[in-house]
Design a protein around this motif. Sequence first.
Motif, PDB file in Angstrom:
ATOM      1  N   PRO A   1      77.792  11.764  35.423  1.00 31.51           N
ATOM      2  CA  PRO A   1      76.535  12.567  36.245  1.00 31.51           C
ATOM      3  C   PRO A   1      75.269  11.469  36.015  1.00 31.51           C
ATOM      4  CG  PRO A   1      77.856  14.031  35.458  1.00 31.51           C
ATOM      5  CD  PRO A   1      78.481  13.042  34.881  1.00 31.51           C
TER       6      PRO A   1
ATOM      7  N   HIS B   1      74.287  21.433  40.232  1.00 30.34           N
ATOM      8  CA  HIS B   1      72.798  21.301  40.111  1.00 30.34           C
ATOM      9  C   HIS B   1      72.358  22.250  40.770  1.00 30.34           C
ATOM     10  CE1 HIS B   1      68.813  19.524  40.916  1.00 30.34           C
ATOM     11  NE2 HIS B   1      69.320  18.788  39.841  1.00 30.34           N
TER      12      HIS B   1
ATOM     13  N   VAL C   1      80.472  13.287  40.752  1.00 32.23           N
ATOM     14  CA  VAL C   1      79.507  14.194  40.711  1.00 32.23           C
ATOM     15  C   VAL C   1      78.341  13.408  40.268  1.00 32.23           C
ATOM     16  CG1 VAL C   1      78.581  15.923  39.092  1.00 32.23           C
ATOM     17  CG2 VAL C   1      81.022  16.168  39.789  1.00 32.23           C
ATOM     18  N   SER C   2      77.501  13.223  41.005  1.00 31.51           N
ATOM     19  CA  SER C   2      76.329  12.260  41.002  1.00 31.51           C
ATOM     20  C   SER C   2      75.137  12.782  40.215  1.00 31.51           C
ATOM     21  CB  SER C   2      75.962  11.591  42.320  1.00 31.51           C
ATOM     22  OG  SER C   2      75.787  12.630  43.230  1.00 31.51           O
ATOM     23  N   VAL C   3      74.597  13.899  40.864  1.00 29.76           N
ATOM     24  CA  VAL C   3      73.428  14.317  40.202  1.00 29.76           C
ATOM     25  C   VAL C   3      73.720  15.360  39.332  1.00 29.76           C
ATOM     26  CG1 VAL C   3      72.179  14.029  42.239  1.00 29.76           C
ATOM     27  CG2 VAL C   3      73.103  16.314  42.263  1.00 29.76           C
TER      28      VAL C   3
ATOM     29  N   VAL D   1      71.106  16.397  47.952  1.00 29.84           N
ATOM     30  CA  VAL D   1      71.473  15.181  46.774  1.00 29.84           C
ATOM     31  C   VAL D   1      70.558  14.185  47.155  1.00 29.84           C
ATOM     32  CG1 VAL D   1      73.089  13.511  46.395  1.00 29.84           C
ATOM     33  CG2 VAL D   1      73.840  15.657  46.668  1.00 29.84           C
TER      34      VAL D   1
ATOM     35  N   GLY E   1      79.736  10.426  45.452  1.00 32.97           N
ATOM     36  CA  GLY E   1      78.370  10.849  45.057  1.00 32.97           C
ATOM     37  C   GLY E   1      77.619  11.246  46.122  1.00 32.97           C
TER      38      GLY E   1
ATOM     39  N   HIS F   1      76.667  18.705  37.719  1.00 31.45           N
ATOM     40  CA  HIS F   1      77.687  19.681  38.043  1.00 31.45           C
ATOM     41  C   HIS F   1      76.696  20.985  38.585  1.00 31.45           C
ATOM     42  CE1 HIS F   1      81.586  18.037  36.623  1.00 31.45           C
ATOM     43  NE2 HIS F   1      81.071  17.482  35.923  1.00 31.45           N
TER      44      HIS F   1
ATOM     45  N   ASN G   1      78.158  14.864  45.837  1.00 32.59           N
ATOM     46  CA  ASN G   1      78.204  15.563  44.339  1.00 32.59           C
ATOM     47  C   ASN G   1      79.314  16.274  44.097  1.00 32.59           C
ATOM     48  OD1 ASN G   1      76.595  15.838  41.972  1.00 32.59           O
ATOM     49  ND2 ASN G   1      76.238  17.754  42.364  1.00 32.59           N
TER      50      ASN G   1
END
Length: 454
Positions: free
Chosen positions: A429, A65, A59-61, A337, A295, A63, A298
Amino acid sequence: MQYQGISYEEAKAIREKNIAHSIPAMYKEPIMITQGFMQWVWDQTGKRYLDMYGGIVTVSVGHCHPKVTAAAIDQLQKLWHVTNIYLHPKLHEYAEKLTNRLPGDLKVCFFCNSGSEANDLAMMLARIYTGAFDIISLRNAYLGNSPYTTSLCGLGSWKHSFPNGFGVHHAMNPDPYAGIWGGSNCRDSPIQTDRECNCGVGKCQACDKYISELENLLSSSVPNKVAGMFAESIQGVGGTVQYPKGYLKKAQEIIKSHGGVFISDEVQTGFGRTGEFWGFQSHAVTPDIVSLAKGIGNGFPLAAVITRHEISDCLNHALKFNTYGGNPVACAIGSAVLDVIDEDKLMENCRHVGNHLLHSLSKLRKKYEIVGDVRGKGLMIGVEMVTDKESRKPLSKSAMDTIFEDTKNYGLLLGLGGHHKNVFRIKPPMCITRADADFCVEVLEQAISDFMKK
């Protein structure tokens, strides 16, 4: 939002009956996560947890988003799936947008669904393009868990007793903390090891010694021509291990002299996590092949391999196809993303909050004998736990489990890594705040303090 669904007890019973036991649940008392938003997740009771592990660095940006969620919903209402044998807008828009982030001639995409699948394909490309078979990996590396990529894995705990490893050779891991060589001047991190070394500015003796070991491997164990070398920019599952400065650049030059290509695994280090868009930028290298996953979507199943045309064209002589690669929904999410990373200034946040978190964690190293090392870059951080600083012997599993369980009970989710599972992996994140970082340090210190008093 109040949870309405199967009970915790029902979930545990179903897991015991219907989920493979080889997939362990985290924690002695597992949590059931029912909702997430940005850096937070909630269980079925409504208890909130700060997620500093990001679904295993995925989860990069954030949960759910809002912008990424909206992109998914919009595409779901238009077109779910047609495969990439057809022209569809999102595939082509995203391919151009993604490759514009890569340097030089790295402009050709193969889309797939996971990091293991991406590295499978990268292995195939390297071997077909060069006409050679042998590949170099590093001990302590994790580059996938498919039957093909298991051979790249340098962690015995991930290997089963079936034939694997054909043509893959593992070089000594250049670890400045736990390795034979390295110390306080060697790695690209705001926090250095507490081992002394004689390395000077611009000259790393540890790097030269590890490179010598790579050269010995190449001269003794493989033909003169090799297919290539795989390396993570910072080792992920292996415990956030960073190499001595200059190692990957010199390794790439040596592999190139043996006819091979250099493959950079950016599955965990890509998309801004280290404070730069790609982890390999810190090493002053331009890879021949780049593998991407985690990522990139995401949390949605999406992965890619990016390379040059002359390498990608080697697959033209036989069919190569991926049913779900370049799926319209996946491409819409991947594109969103990229937009969010820019709009929310997440690379800058990784540098700012990451440095603050690293320096805060380093205070625990000074305070507690069992905190052996703090390392990382941006929001890719590891805390290595030991029995004592002199021996650097890994802290026992029972001790790690105790501390790990307590952090969860206090509302903090971390990961575990390293060969002995004695490294706390902190890869949240990328939207976390300084206040979140402070909470993480406070909880980890409380759990360590509680353990030391027992």
